[in-house]
Design a protein around this motif. Structure first.
Motif, PDB file in Angstrom:
ATOM      1  N   GLN A 118       0.849  -1.190   0.000  1.00 45.25           N
ATOM      2  CA  GLN A 118       0.000   0.000   0.000  1.00 45.25           C
ATOM      3  C   GLN A 118       0.885   1.242   0.000  1.00 45.25           C
ATOM      4  O   GLN A 118       2.031   1.202   0.454  1.00 45.25           O
ATOM      5  CB  GLN A 118      -0.895   0.025   1.257  1.00 45.25           C
ATOM      6  N   ASP A 119       0.357   2.368  -0.449  1.00 44.25           N
ATOM      7  CA  ASP A 119       1.078   3.642  -0.350  1.00 44.25           C
ATOM      8  C   ASP A 119       0.761   4.277   0.992  1.00 44.25           C
ATOM      9  O   ASP A 119      -0.312   4.822   1.202  1.00 44.25           O
ATOM     10  CB  ASP A 119       0.667   4.578  -1.492  1.00 44.25           C
ATOM     11  N   SER A 121       3.163   6.367   2.465  1.00 47.44           N
ATOM     12  CA  SER A 121       4.234   7.357   2.642  1.00 47.44           C
ATOM     13  C   SER A 121       3.765   8.587   3.417  1.00 47.44           C
ATOM     14  O   SER A 121       4.552   9.227   4.110  1.00 47.44           O
ATOM     15  CB  SER A 121       4.786   7.779   1.276  1.00 47.44           C
TER      16      SER A 121
END
Length: 271
Positions: A118-119, A121
């Motif tokens: 998953q992103d 960040s």
């Protein structure tokens, strides 16, 4: 054959293992253990099992985020068979298992959790402090403390501020994992992590034994092969049990943790 190579293991390979068939691998001298010359070191065993897990179930949308190895006894330096299966299939979470057997006896059981990519960040944080770069630390000869072909296959860099039971070390291998076989950065990296129990020893291994019975690796990102960094604390209790705890690094920074439970016992003095 010799005292340091009583089984006549292959010495001329540039790898830890040679493939015999689809599921079976022959260790070379470079996979030899540090405690006894007729056993395999758990580090390359871990890498081989991780490689088999990944090739058994390769999914680009998943990441191997936790793997636990249960060491069920001495791992003989002999043909080793690895068999894998999926225990809990899933779209975003999956659990795989691999078992290694030698001469018909089960010697290691491993289970690995795969989690979906998953992103995240935007919420990433909480990372431990980075270690000094390998080139900023001093070379160290592991073979002055430890025996076996596996230790001789490594290059070390040691933090001079390290003390018994608390230290920082970088290491990398001069060998590949499986001869004539491409392996992932994950498998190559995992194949060095078990060395953590020997990089910040609390007691002299010529006077005390403290082998680990397991190895659990938690990773919050995928590693880069090459240098493996350990920021390690070793704890010995008062009743024969110890724990080696390491924050793991690659050259990009911290990426996970490793834990190893130890059985601690004094080596009997020979008359």
């Amino acid at each position: 054959m010799s005292e340091t190579n009583p089984l006549g293991l292959t010495e001329d390979s540039g790898s830890y293992y040679r493939r015999i068939d689809d599921d079976t691998y022959m260790p070379t001298l470079h996979a030899q253990g540090a405690w006894q010359p007729h056993e395999q070191h758990m580090a390359p065993v871990s890498g081989l099992i991780a490689h088999c897990m990944e090739t058994f179930n390769s999914r680009e949308d998943m990441q191997l985020s936790r793997i636990t190895f249960e060491i069920l006894g001495v791992i003989p330096a002999a043909p080793s068979t690895v068999e894998c299966r999926t225990i809990r299939p899933g779209r975003t979470i999956e659990l795989d298992e691999a078992v290694m057997s030698v001469e018909g006896k089960l010697v290691v059981r491993a289970r690995g959790w795969r989690l979906s990519k998953q992103d995240t960040s935007g919420v990433a944080g909480g990372l431990p402090a980075p270690m000094p770069a390998p080139d900023d630390l001093e070379p160290w000869r592991g073979s002055t403390m430890w025996g076996g072909g596996y230790i001789r296959s490594l290059e070390f860099r040691r933090d001079p501020q390290s003390v018994p039971g608390d230290g920082r070390m970088w290491l990398r291998s001069t060998k590949t994992l499986v001869e004539d076989t491409d392996v992932s950065d994950m498998a190559a990296y995992v194949g060095l992590v078990d060395t953590a129990n020997g990089v910040a020893t609390r007691a002299n291994p010529n006077e005390w034994m403290f082998p680990n019975l397991d190895l659990t690796i938690h990773l919050w990102r995928s590693p880069q092969a090459g240098w493996v960094g350990f920021d390690t604390l070793v704890t010995f209790g008062q009743s024969g049990v110890g724990l080696t705890s390491s924050t793991l690094h690659d050259v990009r920074g911290p990426l996970g943790r490793a834990e190893q439970i130890l059985t601690v016992r004094e080596i009997p003095t020979r008359p």
